[in-house]
Write an enzyme that holds these catalytic residues in place. Structure first.
Site, PDB file in Angstrom:
ATOM      1  N   ASN A 121       0.506  -1.405  -0.528  1.00 19.07           N
ATOM      2  CA  ASN A 121      -0.215   0.284  -0.402  1.00 19.07           C
ATOM      3  C   ASN A 121       1.074   1.288  -0.169  1.00 19.07           C
ATOM      4  O   ASN A 121       2.075   0.920   0.320  1.00 19.07           O
ATOM      5  CB  ASN A 121      -0.826   0.051   1.244  1.00 19.07           C
ATOM      6  CG  ASN A 121      -0.106   0.185   2.724  1.00 19.07           C
ATOM      7  OD1 ASN A 121      -0.339   0.949   2.968  1.00 19.07           O
ATOM      8  ND2 ASN A 121      -0.799  -0.887   3.108  1.00 19.07           N
TER       9      ASN A 121
ATOM     10  N   ASP B 136      -5.296  -5.695   5.562  1.00 15.70           N
ATOM     11  CA  ASP B 136      -6.123  -6.803   6.322  1.00 15.70           C
ATOM     12  C   ASP B 136      -6.559  -8.245   5.713  1.00 15.70           C
ATOM     13  O   ASP B 136      -7.133  -8.527   6.555  1.00 15.70           O
ATOM     14  CB  ASP B 136      -7.851  -5.956   5.948  1.00 15.70           C
ATOM     15  CG  ASP B 136      -7.791  -4.820   6.857  1.00 15.70           C
ATOM     16  OD1 ASP B 136      -7.461  -4.440   7.924  1.00 15.70           O
ATOM     17  OD2 ASP B 136      -8.459  -3.710   5.870  1.00 15.70           O
TER      18      ASP B 136
ATOM     19  N   LYS C 168     -14.059   2.402  14.358  1.00 16.59           N
ATOM     20  CA  LYS C 168     -13.359   1.398  14.950  1.00 16.59           C
ATOM     21  C   LYS C 168     -12.357   2.057  16.429  1.00 16.59           C
ATOM     22  O   LYS C 168     -12.365   0.985  17.076  1.00 16.59           O
ATOM     23  CB  LYS C 168     -12.863   2.382  13.938  1.00 16.59           C
ATOM     24  CG  LYS C 168     -11.287   1.778  13.009  1.00 16.59           C
ATOM     25  CD  LYS C 168     -10.592   1.900  12.756  1.00 16.59           C
ATOM     26  CE  LYS C 168     -11.036   1.739  10.551  1.00 16.59           C
ATOM     27  NZ  LYS C 168     -10.799   2.319   9.629  1.00 16.59           N
TER      28      LYS C 168
HETATM   29  N1  CTP Z   1      -4.596  -2.399  12.614  1.00 15.85           N
HETATM   30  C1  CTP Z   1      -3.397  -3.150  12.919  1.00 15.85           C
HETATM   31  N2  CTP Z   1      -3.861  -4.711  12.147  1.00 15.85           N
HETATM   32  C2  CTP Z   1      -4.639  -4.911  11.332  1.00 15.85           C
HETATM   33  C3  CTP Z   1      -5.425  -3.798  10.816  1.00 15.85           C
HETATM   34  C4  CTP Z   1      -5.433  -2.423  11.267  1.00 15.85           C
HETATM   35  O1  CTP Z   1      -3.074  -3.221  14.026  1.00 15.85           O
HETATM   36  N3  CTP Z   1      -4.348  -6.455  10.225  1.00 15.85           N
HETATM   37  C5  CTP Z   1      -4.427  -1.410  12.778  1.00 15.85           C
HETATM   38  C6  CTP Z   1      -3.643  -0.077  12.240  1.00 15.85           C
HETATM   39  O2  CTP Z   1      -2.339   0.310  12.927  1.00 15.85           O
HETATM   40  C7  CTP Z   1      -4.381   0.652  12.524  1.00 15.85           C
HETATM   41  C8  CTP Z   1      -5.961   0.691  13.292  1.00 15.85           C
HETATM   42  O3  CTP Z   1      -5.166  -0.882  13.158  1.00 15.85           O
HETATM   43  O4  CTP Z   1      -4.044   1.297  14.155  1.00 15.85           O
HETATM   44  C9  CTP Z   1      -6.430   1.008  12.203  1.00 15.85           C
HETATM   45  O5  CTP Z   1      -6.325   0.165  10.784  1.00 15.85           O
HETATM   46  P1  CTP Z   1      -7.292  -0.170   9.539  1.00 15.85           P
HETATM   47  O6  CTP Z   1      -6.943   0.014   8.194  1.00 15.85           O
HETATM   48  O7  CTP Z   1      -7.245   1.285   8.743  1.00 15.85           O
HETATM   49  O8  CTP Z   1      -8.873   0.010  10.239  1.00 15.85           O
HETATM   50  P2  CTP Z   1      -9.971  -1.247   9.839  1.00 15.85           P
HETATM   51  O9  CTP Z   1     -10.028  -2.492  11.112  1.00 15.85           O
HETATM   52  O10 CTP Z   1      -8.622  -2.434   8.879  1.00 15.85           O
HETATM   53  O11 CTP Z   1     -10.602  -1.111   9.219  1.00 15.85           O
HETATM   54  P3  CTP Z   1     -11.068  -1.295   7.503  1.00 15.85           P
HETATM   55  O12 CTP Z   1     -10.111  -1.659   6.556  1.00 15.85           O
HETATM   56  O13 CTP Z   1     -12.736  -1.483   7.281  1.00 15.85           O
HETATM   57  O14 CTP Z   1     -11.260   0.545   7.553  1.00 15.85           O
END
Ligand code: CTP
Length: 401
Positions: A210, A279, A338
């Site tokens: 990313n 994710d 979140k």
């Molecule tokens: N994060 C994490 N581990 C993951 C995904 C996210 O530790 N597998 C943490 C990121 O470092 C950040 C927070 O969670 O601090 C938010 O991540 P984000 O990707 O924006 O949230 P998601 O829960 O994945 O939601 P979405 O992608 O649906 O927006």
């Protein structure tokens, strides 16, 4: 600015059009209670006169190594003794090169090499000079030597061009100095931080990545170190130099990042998840390169990655948890959702399209006490403000324990 009353700095001014901004900087700092001793290079006096700085700082300005006003003729040593920092703003490409090579041919460069205090440098130059490999090398060297670099910003330049190299505004520099000189609000606190993107392999040569640059996470690591914290930084693949003093673990995949966090979590008082963690990952990445075939479509099966932040936040004796929410719309609502879902004490929200890869950021802080907006600023300035907020919340929580 009230926090820095009684602080004393040397402000070095080198030759460049943005020397005029240094006049404003002196005003900002003195208004905030900082005593400023201005030292100019000869080239700087061609842009702004010493009289201007003398009037603004209320102190004689020095330009010469052998200035008779310093009683023992040791201006190159005396002027920085007892000071909290030397700040060079603007720092020209030429002066940065001198610092990187330890040259000491004039009063200001000699003061810098003979100092006992931290050195803060605000570069100012044409964008091509800033992009030149020699300047890049010199800046890298200064970072390795523990010099703090403020900026530069990007925008219109005095030469009529547009790009990176212009000096930060006086107010931004004053705020950064304030934060730098601020009390060590996280002294002895262990901070564990994830930063950068993750890279999920598809085959031996390809993968899913990313656009995260790691700049925000690295800036927060540096700000936490400046505040006296011990910092463990678990970083995805980025092209940044880790701040000196951070314990760095480099990883690629989300699962590796998770393993590194698991190994270190028991020591953490504060966990800050800045990484843009994928994710999903590819199920069973191929060891060999996938060859193009006659098939029209290639299907990849994706499986979920562990949520590192949610895992940390759900531990029985969890650290103070800070998450980042990068959204492309509905910032407030998504970020707050979140924060609640991941059960973190503080969520830092920003618009992904404005933050990713940029040197600037504008964020919103969401916690139990409400919502606060930090105005658009360089990521290192945002990082210091964020650390101040985290320290305040953390102290409140740890007192209750
Ligand atoms: N994060 C994490 N581990 C993951 C995904 C996210 O530790 N597998 C943490 C990121 O470092 C950040 C927070 O969670 O601090 C938010 O991540 P984000 O990707 O924006 O949230 P998601 O829960 O994945 O939601 P979405 O992608 O649906 O927006």
């Amino acid at each position: 600015m009230a926090d820095i009353v009684h602080q004393q700095i040397v402000l070095g001014v080198t030759g460049g059009i943005s020397a005029y901004k240094a006049a404003d900087l002196v005003r900002e700092l003195t208004q905030g209670g900082v005593e400023v001793q201005v030292v100019m290079t000869e080239a700087a006096t061609g842009f702004v006169t010493p009289a201007t700085f003398q009037a603004l700082s209320g102190k004689p300005v020095y330009t010469d190594m052998w200035d008779g006003r310093v009683t023992n003729s040791m201006a190159h040593i005396e002027l920085s003794r007892g000071k909290n920092a030397i700040v060079v703003a603007p720092a020209s490409a030429d002066f940065i090169a001198k610092l990187a090579h330890g040259l000491a041919g004039d009063l200001l460069s000699t003061l810098c090499i003979a100092r006992e205090c931290p050195l803060i440098v605000a570069p100012a130059m044409n964008r091509q000079m800033w992009d030149h490999p020699a300047t890049r090398r010199n800046i890298e060297q200064l970072i390795r030597d523990g010099v703090a670099i403020l900026g530069p910003a990007s925008g219109d330049q005095a030469c009529g061009e547009f790009g990176p190299g212009r000096m930060l505004e006086a107010q931004e520099i004053a705020e950064a100095i304030t934060a730098f000189l601020a009390p060590k609000i996280l002294r002895g606190v262990n901070v564990l931080l994830t930063a950068g993107p993750t890279f999920e392999p598809i085959d031996a040569v390809r993968g899913i990545a990313n656009r995260s640059s790691g700049k925000m996470g690295y800036a927060i690591a540096r700000a936490a170190l400046d505040a006296g914290a011990r910092v463990a930084l678990v970083s995805g693949p980025v092209s940044l130099t880790a701040p000196a003093g951070a314990e760095l673990t480099r990883v690629e995949r989300a699962e590796e990042m998770f393993e590194a966090v698991k190994r270190k979590i028991s020591h953490a008082d504060i966990f800050i998840g800045v990484a843009a963690v994928a994710d999903y990952r590819v199920d069973r990445p191929r060891r060999q390169k996938i060859k193009k075939t006659e098939k029209k479509q290639l299907q990849l099966k994706l499986v979920p990655n562990p949520d590192i932040l949610a895992w940390v936040a759900s531990r029985p004796r969890r650290p103070f948890c800070v998450g980042f929410a990068a959204e492309t719309r509905n910032l407030d609502a998504y970020a707050d959702e979140k924060r609640r879902r991941k059960r973190v004490q503080l969520m830092v929200a920003n618009l992904a399209q404005e933050a990713v890869g940029s040197d600037n950021n504008e964020v919103m802080l969401l916690d139990d006490t409400g919502t606060r907006r930090l105005a658009r600023a360089p990521k290192d300035v945002i990082a210091r403000q964020l650390i101040a907020h985290i320290a305040k919340l953390y102290k409140g929580v740890s007192r209750k324990r």
